[in-house]
Each structure stands twice: as structure tokens, then as C-alpha cells.
Enzyme design. Structure first.
Site, PDB file in Angstrom:
ATOM      1  N   HIS A 145      -2.082   4.785  -5.937  1.00 51.43           N
ATOM      2  CA  HIS A 145      -0.890   4.012  -6.693  1.00 51.43           C
ATOM      3  C   HIS A 145      -1.792   2.723  -7.291  1.00 51.43           C
ATOM      4  CE1 HIS A 145      -1.460   2.578  -2.690  1.00 51.43           C
ATOM      5  NE2 HIS A 145      -1.347   1.538  -2.930  1.00 51.43           N
ATOM      6  N   HIS A 149      -0.959  -1.422  -8.349  1.00 46.47           N
ATOM      7  CA  HIS A 149      -0.341  -2.615  -8.157  1.00 46.47           C
ATOM      8  C   HIS A 149      -0.277  -3.114  -9.588  1.00 46.47           C
ATOM      9  CE1 HIS A 149      -0.188  -2.804  -3.573  1.00 46.47           C
ATOM     10  NE2 HIS A 149      -1.368  -1.975  -3.733  1.00 46.47           N
TER      11      HIS A 149
HETATM   12  P1  AMP Z   1      -1.750  -0.474  -0.376  1.00 45.01           P
HETATM   13  O1  AMP Z   1      -2.047  -1.574   0.675  1.00 45.01           O
HETATM   14  O2  AMP Z   1      -2.549  -0.803  -1.449  1.00 45.01           O
HETATM   15  O3  AMP Z   1      -1.800   0.798   0.154  1.00 45.01           O
HETATM   16  O4  AMP Z   1      -0.280  -0.657  -0.807  1.00 45.01           O
HETATM   17  C1  AMP Z   1       0.961  -0.007  -0.522  1.00 45.01           C
HETATM   18  C2  AMP Z   1       2.147  -0.845  -0.906  1.00 45.01           C
HETATM   19  O5  AMP Z   1       3.188  -0.159  -0.569  1.00 45.01           O
HETATM   20  C3  AMP Z   1       2.247  -2.042  -0.075  1.00 45.01           C
HETATM   21  O6  AMP Z   1       2.250  -3.411  -1.180  1.00 45.01           O
HETATM   22  C4  AMP Z   1       3.627  -2.102   0.625  1.00 45.01           C
HETATM   23  O7  AMP Z   1       4.230  -3.292   0.440  1.00 45.01           O
HETATM   24  C5  AMP Z   1       4.255  -1.036  -0.267  1.00 45.01           C
HETATM   25  N1  AMP Z   1       5.211  -0.150   0.160  1.00 45.01           N
HETATM   26  C6  AMP Z   1       5.275   0.290   1.499  1.00 45.01           C
HETATM   27  N2  AMP Z   1       6.322   1.031   1.558  1.00 45.01           N
HETATM   28  C7  AMP Z   1       7.396   0.956   0.711  1.00 45.01           C
HETATM   29  C8  AMP Z   1       8.401   1.466   0.218  1.00 45.01           C
HETATM   30  N3  AMP Z   1       9.099   2.203   0.987  1.00 45.01           N
HETATM   31  N4  AMP Z   1       8.909   1.184  -1.018  1.00 45.01           N
HETATM   32  C9  AMP Z   1       8.252   0.499  -1.849  1.00 45.01           C
HETATM   33  N5  AMP Z   1       6.858  -0.174  -1.586  1.00 45.01           N
HETATM   34  C10 AMP Z   1       6.450   0.088  -0.164  1.00 45.01           C
END
Ligand code: AMP
Length: 116
Positions: free
Chosen positions: A100, A102
């Protein structure tokens, strides 16, 4: 390509709700549930890859980064500026192991934040 017990695969499938920003046949963009900036949108490929080091085809990576521009336009931050972060594996604290991007913006980041 879908992976069991993957949070983002479940969001793509609609099994877990999200606030959609953009969708096409290859990607879904939705709002991060824990925003670190006024704009904090995630872009995920519908195909499951664990991260950017997971043999992602060049074409898919190219389309993914073109989608960043589309999302920035939708969120109204193309002119003001934005930051793109792709956390990869443990040292980068990747918490969801589905590739993903950001997209962060909507405010000045000259204080060094956010470092997700
Ligand atoms: P990372 O730490 O780069 O793997 O980012 C994962 C991101 O996913 C974090 O910023 C979380 O806040 C986000 N996240 C986790 N669960 C959800 C969800 N159900 N809907 C939207 N974002 C989420």
C-alpha cells in the site's frame, strides 16, 4: 490474487468497510482509519503483494504510482504538495502486509513529520 486473512484483501472484497476515495479495475484508494495528516489516503492494488519487494510487475508498479496523482487530484493536494510513503517489512514498521501507498498532505511537513 487474494490472500486469506489479509485485512486489505477483505477491504477490497467489501467484507470490511472503508471510505472509498477512488477505484478502478486494478486499485482501491480509501481513507486511513488513523490519519496522520489532514489528508491520509491509502492506495492498494487489488492483487495481493506482501510489499513492494514482492516481485510486483513493472506495469503494476507504474499504474500504482500513476494512481497517486489521481488520488492527489481528488483530494485537492496536487498543487500544495504531498508525501508518499511505502513502508516495507519490519524495520519500516509495516503493519499491514499487503502493498500500500500512503498519500499524505493537507498541511506543512517541514517539521519532519509524519514519519509513519
Ligand atoms: P503500515 O504501517 O504502513 O502497514 O500502514 C498500515 C495503515 O493501515 C495504518 O496507517 C493504519 O492506520 C491503516 N489501517 C489499518 N486498518 C485499517 C482499516 N480498517 N481501514 C483503513 N486503514 C486502516
Amino acid at each position: 490474487m487474494h490472500k486469506e486473512d489479509c485485512l486489505f484483501c477483505k477491504i477490497i472484497a467489501g467484507d470490511i468497510p472503508s471510505t472509498k476515495v477512488f477505484e478502478d479495475e486494478n486499485f482501491l484508494a480509501f481513507e486511513d482509519v488513523n490519519p496522520q495528516m489532514p489528508v491520509h489516503t491509502l492506495i492498494v492494488p487489488k492483487n495481493h503483494y506482501d510489499n513492494i519487494a514482492d516481485d510486483v510487475p513493472d506495469e503494476e508498479l507504474g499504474k500504482l504510482f500513476n494512481t497517486v496523482k489521481k488520488v492527489a487530484d481528488i483530494k485537492g493536494i496536487s498543487e500544495s504538495g504531498f508525501r508518499v510513503i511505502v513502508n516495507t517489512n519490519d524495520d519500516a514498521c509495516q503493519s499491514v502486509h499487503h502493498l500500500h501507498v500512503h498519500v499524505l498532505g493537507g498541511g506543512q511537513m517541514n517539521d519532519g513529520s509524519p514519519a509513519l
